[in-house]
Enzyme design. Structure first.
Site, PDB file in Angstrom:
ATOM      1  N   THR A 247       4.428  -2.117   3.198  1.00  0.00           N
ATOM      2  CA  THR A 247       5.773  -1.617   2.945  1.00  0.00           C
ATOM      3  C   THR A 247       6.644  -2.667   2.256  1.00  0.00           C
ATOM      4  O   THR A 247       7.825  -2.417   2.020  1.00  0.00           O
ATOM      5  CB  THR A 247       6.462  -1.180   4.245  1.00  0.00           C
ATOM      6  OG1 THR A 247       6.158  -2.120   5.259  1.00  0.00           O
ATOM      7  CG2 THR A 247       5.986   0.192   4.666  1.00  0.00           C
TER       8      THR A 247
ATOM      9  N   LYS B 196       6.965  -6.189   3.234  1.00  0.00           N
ATOM     10  CA  LYS B 196       7.572  -7.224   4.073  1.00  0.00           C
ATOM     11  C   LYS B 196       7.474  -8.592   3.412  1.00  0.00           C
ATOM     12  O   LYS B 196       8.467  -9.320   3.314  1.00  0.00           O
ATOM     13  CB  LYS B 196       6.879  -7.255   5.444  1.00  0.00           C
ATOM     14  CG  LYS B 196       7.003  -5.953   6.206  1.00  0.00           C
ATOM     15  CD  LYS B 196       6.349  -6.032   7.572  1.00  0.00           C
ATOM     16  CE  LYS B 196       4.859  -6.196   7.510  1.00  0.00           C
ATOM     17  NZ  LYS B 196       4.153  -5.016   6.946  1.00  0.00           N
ATOM     18  N   THR B 197       6.267  -8.926   2.964  1.00  0.00           N
ATOM     19  CA  THR B 197       6.076 -10.219   2.329  1.00  0.00           C
ATOM     20  C   THR B 197       6.948 -10.329   1.084  1.00  0.00           C
ATOM     21  O   THR B 197       7.601 -11.344   0.846  1.00  0.00           O
ATOM     22  CB  THR B 197       4.594 -10.390   1.959  1.00  0.00           C
ATOM     23  OG1 THR B 197       3.810 -10.114   3.114  1.00  0.00           O
ATOM     24  CG2 THR B 197       4.306 -11.787   1.486  1.00  0.00           C
TER      25      THR B 197
ATOM     26  N   GLU C   4     -14.335  24.757   1.952  1.00  0.00           N
ATOM     27  CA  GLU C   4     -13.040  24.345   1.393  1.00  0.00           C
ATOM     28  C   GLU C   4     -12.134  25.556   1.172  1.00  0.00           C
ATOM     29  O   GLU C   4     -10.927  25.478   1.398  1.00  0.00           O
ATOM     30  CB  GLU C   4     -13.227  23.573   0.086  1.00  0.00           C
ATOM     31  CG  GLU C   4     -13.973  22.245   0.236  1.00  0.00           C
ATOM     32  CD  GLU C   4     -13.375  21.330   1.291  1.00  0.00           C
ATOM     33  OE1 GLU C   4     -12.142  21.356   1.496  1.00  0.00           O
ATOM     34  OE2 GLU C   4     -14.149  20.591   1.931  1.00  0.00           O
TER      35      GLU C   4
ATOM     36  N   HIS D 124     -10.377  26.250   4.397  1.00  0.00           N
ATOM     37  CA  HIS D 124      -9.217  25.376   4.621  1.00  0.00           C
ATOM     38  C   HIS D 124      -8.028  25.854   3.791  1.00  0.00           C
ATOM     39  O   HIS D 124      -6.907  25.980   4.289  1.00  0.00           O
ATOM     40  CB  HIS D 124      -9.532  23.945   4.176  1.00  0.00           C
ATOM     41  CG  HIS D 124     -10.417  23.180   5.113  1.00  0.00           C
ATOM     42  ND1 HIS D 124     -10.191  23.083   6.457  1.00  0.00           N
ATOM     43  CD2 HIS D 124     -11.524  22.420   4.869  1.00  0.00           C
ATOM     44  CE1 HIS D 124     -11.121  22.325   7.012  1.00  0.00           C
ATOM     45  NE2 HIS D 124     -11.951  21.914   6.068  1.00  0.00           N
TER      46      HIS D 124
END
Ligand code: ADP
Ligand code: MG
Ligand code: ZN
Length: 616
Positions: free
Chosen positions: A207, A209-210, A426, A429
């Site tokens: 996200t 932070k660094t 599929e 779904h």
């Protein structure tokens, strides 16, 4: 390894140089032709010699026509004795200029010494380099306890600023205050305000932070010391603590500055919780961090920023006032933020005019900033691989699916039967997701294998939401079970293709009961203490805080929710059989159906049931 090759090359060059010097000396001598004694005697007798130079056992004769010849004699015999031995006419000898040269000439010494010296020299150089290498290793071993913090002096060029961080508005606002503290500490000290010591950045991985921590340093234009929690913990006990000490020493010398401890949960886990061996070391390291944070003067403007994605496991001591008492939450980006992040990362990439990043943002609900950066990068790679000059929509959409599910595996060989089963699975779904009003709309159906999945159905929520209702969860379970159910009704038996669907449905049903309190029977409470313990490297997540009887009830309730979902799915599959067959036909033919084609085929999605509003 590189160093070894470099050393070897160096040796080789030195060797070549010495060899060249050496051979140039021998070459000089080579210029004069070597002849026998009898030639010399006959030349003297014929009056051909102009000059004779004796140097040791070597005689160099210069002929009258300018040529030179060299002759070797016996070492102990003088030239005059030699000449008389050969009965040379003294009158002829008198016409020759004879000089005796000292043997200590340059070339004499070199010629004699180099053969001994050269190997010695080489051995010496070799030993020197090996020793130096060893010394390096030694001093490295000795510097274990030194901080390996990456020192980052912000220079104008690669300084990150808040401009590089898109979205995260609240976080930036809070951190703006920290920037002020660092830039104008005096303003705050004069009023007796204490500058906060620690800021904890909390947020899911990726996200930013660094990035935020770096941009605070960039905005404040102060040095930035970066170290990751796991770097403190090394092989030896005590290393972590001493690294912390040296990190803070460095910081104090450079104040005002920022110390950034990334992934602090690696050392800052709640003490006493672990059962593993390494946690003594962690405790010591953590204690040292606490000591250092208490230790520096409030007038020293050092701000410790730490980042973690596991705030729940942090030691309470880290969080108390005076330490990391400021906490900044960074959420996953919402629609607008995602668009902004995409814009930041699209800056240096040539995008086609047709690309609308808003659409990309819409399809990437739940993605982190790092995921979004990755998507643009993958799209650029795809475009480059197809020799395109700009990135088009298809590249971006393909990149999204690649990041979400895994790379396409077009080459996987499947039988027609398998293909048919996948198509029905599929389609099941997609059908149920489409016709259940509470399920997210279908974005894409495909029977092309991708990652570990044989086929996939993408659903994208129509809006970003943070809250979900029980009926939405049941619908989700119904969609998950639909593939399995269709296989069963059409083919009479099921395949292994539905395993992960079933697992996800089951764990969702469990969360409904144990985490969200959505079971009517078991009531509004949570079940299971989510405590983290590390034992033999395995995390044991849950501790039971309920009785055996309740466990049985939970199991029953899980089956109940699964049945509800199954019933919803079955109803739609029975009702919309024709639509199912239509989807399967097109899937078998085209393999992939995008949202628009899909809705053309089966009609628009029924409107969502609005919550009943009671007016009184
Ligand atoms: P974290 O430390 O939270 O795991 P990082 O700060 O390392 O995440 O983010 C990884 C990368 O993701 C960054 O280098 C950046 O390229 C991108 N990124 C993440 N969040 C943002 C954002 N808000 N704006 C721009 N880029 C972002
Ligand atoms: Mg990080
Ligand atoms: Zn499935």
């Amino acid at each position: 390894m590189k160093k070894l090759i470099r050393n070897f090359l160096l040796f080789f060059i030195i060797f070549l140089v010495i060899a060249a010097v050496f051979s140039s000396f021998t070459d000089q001598k080579g210029k004069s032709e070597t002849v026998g004694l009898e030639t010399l005697i006959s030349r003297i007798n014929n009056d051909e010699i102009g000059e004779l130079v004796v140097s040791g056992d070597k005689i160099t004769a210069t002929l009258k026509d300018g040529k030179s010849e060299s002759i070797r004699k016996e070492p102990n015999e003088s030239l005059s004795a030699l000449l008389s031995n050969f009965a040379v006419d003294p009158a002829k000898v008198a016409g020759v200029k004879i000089s005796v040269k000292d043997e200590s000439g340059w070339d004499y010494w070199l010629a004699n010494i180099i053969p001994f010296l050269l190997p010695l020299l080489l051995v010496g150089i070799f030993i020197f380099f090996t020793m130096r290498g060893l010394q390096g290793a030694n001093s490295r071993a000795m510097s274990f306890g030194q901080s390996t913090a990456k020192d980052f002096k912000p220079d104008a060029k690669n300084r990150a600023t808040f401009k590089d961080v898109a979205g995260a508005k609240e976080a930036k606002e809070e951190l703006q205050e920290i920037v002020e503290f660092l830039r104008f500490p005096k303003k705050f000290h004069d009023l007796g305000a204490k500058i906060p010591r620690g800021v904890l950045l909390l947020g899911a991985p990726g996200t930013g932070k660094t990035l935020l921590a770096r941009s605070v340093a960039g905005e404040a234009q102060v040095p930035f010391f970066h170290m990751s929690g796991s770097e403190f913990v090394e092989m030896f006990v005590g290393v972590g603590a001493s690294r912390v000490r040296s990190l803070f020493e460095k910081a104090k010398k450079n104040a005002p500055c920022i110390v950034f401890i990334d992934e602090i949960d690696a050392v800052g886990r709640r003490r006493g919780a672990g059962l593993g061996g390494s946690h003594d070391e962690r405790e010591q390291t953590l204690n040292q961090i606490l000591v250092e944070m208490d230790g520096f003067e409030p007038t020293q403007s050092i701000i410790v920023i730490a980042a973690t994605n596991r705030p729940d496991v942090l030691d309470p001591a880290l969080l108390r006032p005076g330490r990391f008492d400021r906490r900044v939450m960074i959420d996953l980006p919402d629609l607008k933020d995602r668009e902004d992040i995409l814009l930041v990362h699209a800056r240096k990439k040539p995008l086609s005019k047709k690309v609308d990043l808003k659409v990309v943002a819409g399809r990437t609900s739940g993605f982190s900033g790092a995921d979004l950066a990755n998507i643009l990068n993958e799209a650029a790679i795809l475009a480059a691989r197809n020799n395109k000059k700009e990135i088009v929509n298809e590249d971006l959409f393909e990149a999204i699916e690649k990041v979400m599910i895994g790379p396409e595996r077009k080459s996987r060989v499947i039988t027609d039967k398998e293909k048919k089963i996948t198509a029905y699975h599929e389609a099941g779904h997609a059908l149920v997701a489409h016709f259940l009003p509470d399920a997210d709309p279908v974005h894409k159906v495909s029977i092309i294998a991708r990652g570990s999945a044989g086929g996939y159905t993408l659903k994208v929520p129509s809006e970003d939401r943070h809250m979900h209702s029980k009926s939405e969860f049941i619908s989700e379970i119904a969609v998950l079970l639909a593939g399995h159910l269709v296989e069963k009704t059409i083919f009479g038996e099921v395949t292994t293709g539905a395993t992960s669907d079933l697992r996800r449905a089951t764990s969702l049903a469990r969360s409904l009961i144990t985490d969200f309190g959505m079971s009517d029977h078991l009531g509004p409470r949570t079940y299971g203490e989510k405590e983290e313990m590390i034992f033999l490297g395995r995390e044991i997540h849950e501790q039971r805080d309920y009785s055996e009887k309740v466990a049985e009830q939970i199991d029953q309730e899980i089956s109940g929710f699964i049945k509800q979902g199954e019933a919803q799915a079955a109803e739609i599959i029975n009702r919309e059989k024709e639509q199912l067959e239509k989807i399967v036909l097109v899937l078998l033919e085209k393999e992939t159906l995008e949202k628009e084609e899909f809705e053309q085929l089966v009609g628009p999605k029924p409107a969502k049931r609005e919550a009943a509003v009671s007016v009184d």
